[in-house]
Enzyme design. Sequence first.
Site, PDB file in Angstrom:
ATOM      1  N   HIS A   1       0.807  -1.217   0.000  1.00  0.00           N
ATOM      2  CA  HIS A   1       0.000   0.000   0.000  1.00  0.00           C
ATOM      3  C   HIS A   1       0.836   1.260   0.000  1.00  0.00           C
ATOM      4  O   HIS A   1       0.369   2.313  -0.398  1.00  0.00           O
ATOM      5  CB  HIS A   1      -1.001  -0.054   1.143  1.00  0.00           C
ATOM      6  CG  HIS A   1      -2.068  -1.044   0.839  1.00  0.00           C
ATOM      7  ND1 HIS A   1      -1.968  -2.363   1.203  1.00  0.00           N
ATOM      8  CD2 HIS A   1      -3.198  -0.923   0.118  1.00  0.00           C
ATOM      9  CE1 HIS A   1      -3.029  -3.006   0.741  1.00  0.00           C
ATOM     10  NE2 HIS A   1      -3.783  -2.161   0.083  1.00  0.00           N
TER      11      HIS A   1
ATOM     12  N   GLU B   1     -11.592 -11.068  -3.493  1.00  0.00           N
ATOM     13  CA  GLU B   1     -10.141 -11.078  -3.322  1.00  0.00           C
ATOM     14  C   GLU B   1      -9.667 -12.237  -2.455  1.00  0.00           C
ATOM     15  O   GLU B   1      -8.502 -12.307  -2.090  1.00  0.00           O
ATOM     16  CB  GLU B   1      -9.622  -9.730  -2.814  1.00  0.00           C
ATOM     17  CG  GLU B   1     -10.415  -9.110  -1.723  1.00  0.00           C
ATOM     18  CD  GLU B   1      -9.954  -7.683  -1.374  1.00  0.00           C
ATOM     19  OE1 GLU B   1      -8.970  -7.191  -1.926  1.00  0.00           O
ATOM     20  OE2 GLU B   1     -10.610  -7.089  -0.510  1.00  0.00           O
TER      21      GLU B   1
ATOM     22  N   CYS C   1     -10.530  -4.381 -10.227  1.00  0.00           N
ATOM     23  CA  CYS C   1      -9.927  -3.139  -9.724  1.00  0.00           C
ATOM     24  C   CYS C   1      -8.517  -3.343  -9.180  1.00  0.00           C
ATOM     25  O   CYS C   1      -7.886  -2.399  -8.715  1.00  0.00           O
ATOM     26  CB  CYS C   1     -10.814  -2.505  -8.660  1.00  0.00           C
ATOM     27  SG  CYS C   1     -10.998  -3.516  -7.192  1.00  0.00           S
TER      28      CYS C   1
HETATM   29  C1  PEP Z   1      -6.813  -5.768  -4.474  1.00  0.00           C
HETATM   30  O1  PEP Z   1      -6.581  -6.501  -3.504  1.00  0.00           O
HETATM   31  O2  PEP Z   1      -6.641  -6.112  -5.648  1.00  0.00           O
HETATM   32  C2  PEP Z   1      -7.304  -4.400  -4.280  1.00  0.00           C
HETATM   33  C3  PEP Z   1      -7.712  -3.662  -5.295  1.00  0.00           C
HETATM   34  O3  PEP Z   1      -7.296  -3.915  -3.015  1.00  0.00           O
HETATM   35  P1  PEP Z   1      -5.984  -3.372  -2.285  1.00  0.00           P
HETATM   36  O4  PEP Z   1      -4.886  -3.291  -3.296  1.00  0.00           O
HETATM   37  O5  PEP Z   1      -6.325  -2.048  -1.706  1.00  0.00           O
HETATM   38  O6  PEP Z   1      -5.746  -4.402  -1.235  1.00  0.00           O
HETATM   39 MG    MG Z   2      -7.211  -5.927  -1.511  1.00  0.00          MG
END
Ligand code: PEP
Ligand code: MG
Length: 750
Positions: free
Chosen positions: A374, A613, A684
């Site tokens: 992140h 996910e 996403c």
């Molecule tokens: C993912 O896990 O692909 C996602 C879009 O969420 P994040 O990257 O914020 O965990």
């Molecule tokens: Mg995620």
Amino acid sequence: MDRFRLLCNIGELNHLFRESASIENFLQRITVLVTEHMKSDVCSIYLYDEDSGYLVMRATEGLNPDAIDHVRMKLGDGLTGKSLKELKPICVSRASKDPDFKVFIGCGEEQFENFLAIPILRGIERIGVLVLQRKKRRRFIESDVMACKAVASQLANIVENARFLMTIHTPQSDHTQQVSESWGKADLDFVRGKAASEGFAYSQSYILDKEKTFASLLNRKFERLHNIEEFDEAVTTTGEQLQDLQDQVEEKLSDAASLIFASHLMILKDKEFVGVMRSMIENGCNGPDAIIRVSKQYIDTFSASSNHYIREKVQDVEDLAVRLISNLAGEREGLEGYGGHIVIAREIFPSDLLRMSSENVKGIVLVSGGVTSHLSILARSLQIPMVIANRLELTGVAYGTNILVDADSGNVYVDPAEDVVESFRQRHLAREKVADEVAAVETNTKDGTHVNLLANINLLNDLKLAARFHSQGVGLYRTEFPFIIRSDFPSEEEQYVTYRKLIEAMVDKPVTFRTLDIGGDKVLSYYHDAHEQNPTMGMRSIRFSLENKDVFRKQLRAILRAGIGADLRIMFPMISSVDEFIDAREVVRQCSETLASEGIEHNDSPLIGIMAELPSVAEIADDLAREADFFSIGTNDFVQFALGVDRTNENVESYYVPHNPAILRAFARIVSGAVENHIPVSVCGDMAHKEKYIPFLLGIGVDTLSVDPAFTPRVQRCIGELDMDKVREMTVKVLKSSTIKEAAKILGIG
Ligand code: PEP
Ligand code: MG
């Protein structure tokens, strides 16, 4: 073996070696010989150093000789590294189009599109790589590969012999010193890392070793005595600087930055802090010493706290002490802020990143971490070019060294030549122009199939790019970022104000709020006190929200209120079962009911969906699709959990393979579950902006992609070149593959 395949006979090679002043000179003469023999334009020899794990260009005929010793790559990197890693020849005719091709700016290889790499092996021992390059229209053919293999096998022994002889004939100590010096130096001229947040930056280095900066103060002798007026002035200046920074950051990042410098300012106002320093100075202590001694007491107290949040304040005190002394003693080196620099750091927190953004840091080189972490996502939002380079030595470069960060390829150049810098500047300018030109309002495939291209928003700052690139809505708003850098949970009102800004920026377009997804590598300093053995699978995401209903309700109320009159969508992260989804949805319903009973205007009919996910979702996609209003596939986490590979750990990065057939088939099942139940499904995660995966995603029936806005033009261009009939045909084939290799081949990877 026919005579065309041999470079020359062994006696001639030995003669050549004897006549050569050094291995380098010998290798150089070999490259000249091979170039002629193979009718090539370029021949380069790379040698592999097992200890460092690097392949280094040791000789070249045809490329810029300055590249010798400077072009280096890890095993597996680029076509050359790949050839040695996989122990096989690599022959391509349009090298620059190959996904594995890495261009080394300044070496002059751009004009040579035909590329042939042959590993030099002795038994199973990796010695190096022989690389030949030719200009357009002069492809390498099978007989070239054969001839070159023969040359490489000849070279393997002679290169080993040459090394051996050199070692005996050169006094041991001198030789060792000479070699290690040259390797050490070249080592840091160029470092290959991973692109975490794209862009280009060139500036002076700032080595962020917080402890070291403060520790160096502890050992420093400050001779001059400062009077109390000078100290007071330094305190006032420091306060003003911090306030300015705070104002800037609030303007730039209104949603996230409200408290970044608050604790600095608060400590500065603490009478015990400044007051004790003042009386020490009045009693004859010199100013910097007084600042250091009082700060040290605070640091010791904070460090001893069992509360994680208080312990974090140690950094603030250190930072404050450094700023105060800098203003008092007028000394800048090593005491300056990050402003305008390239920060090289071992570890940084999201709040550091925001601070750096507020001080206009030019770029970041992080020597640990993974690119889907992140921190990388946040750096992208803040548009700070960032490279993750797993080389601790980088933190040893001198303060103020010129650094070029090529965060498109993931390369770091230490003290690069002016022509290298210039060529990057030009490339960067050209790219910006292209990005401007190609952002179209609509995204369609070549045969006219429409694809919805939405934006992933992490901070409101991202909205500028989303507007510039005509994003058709928000497919993922990561609501946790404003939570991460604060010292307490934001109130419903604070959240409402932020969310409303988002809604107002996206009039008549869908806006998808993902509820709080903290945990894993997104830690709240004010909550995650309990140590978790494995936080990635701990009390996180929707689990956290369901366990902390007060926090969850506040967020949902803020979302529902902000979403009035909007195409509002709410989705829950890390859903693992239908039950969990129903529980979470019930909380939304209750919040809406309470708001209604309180007479508060709100959106009472948002679409409610899930993020796919976790691998469990693939099994129950059909059941979930009957309950949920939509799916959005979060590929980042899905891959991590399905393959058991930590997305933040650079050491296992090569195991993070999104095109593992298990993953591809799971995605296809999730999409079928959605399509059969007539609910929309989007993607996403990062795969949504990867050109090699987009055709597959469209092929399995995804018609909506949500990407970081900066990727929009590129994704649009990629989609514009696709023909859906061909895409579907290809998808059927990929789904039949049982190995990663087969899938990779069909998808055109590697
Ligand atoms: C993912 O896990 O692909 C996602 C879009 O969420 P994040 O990257 O914020 O965990
Ligand atoms: Mg995620």
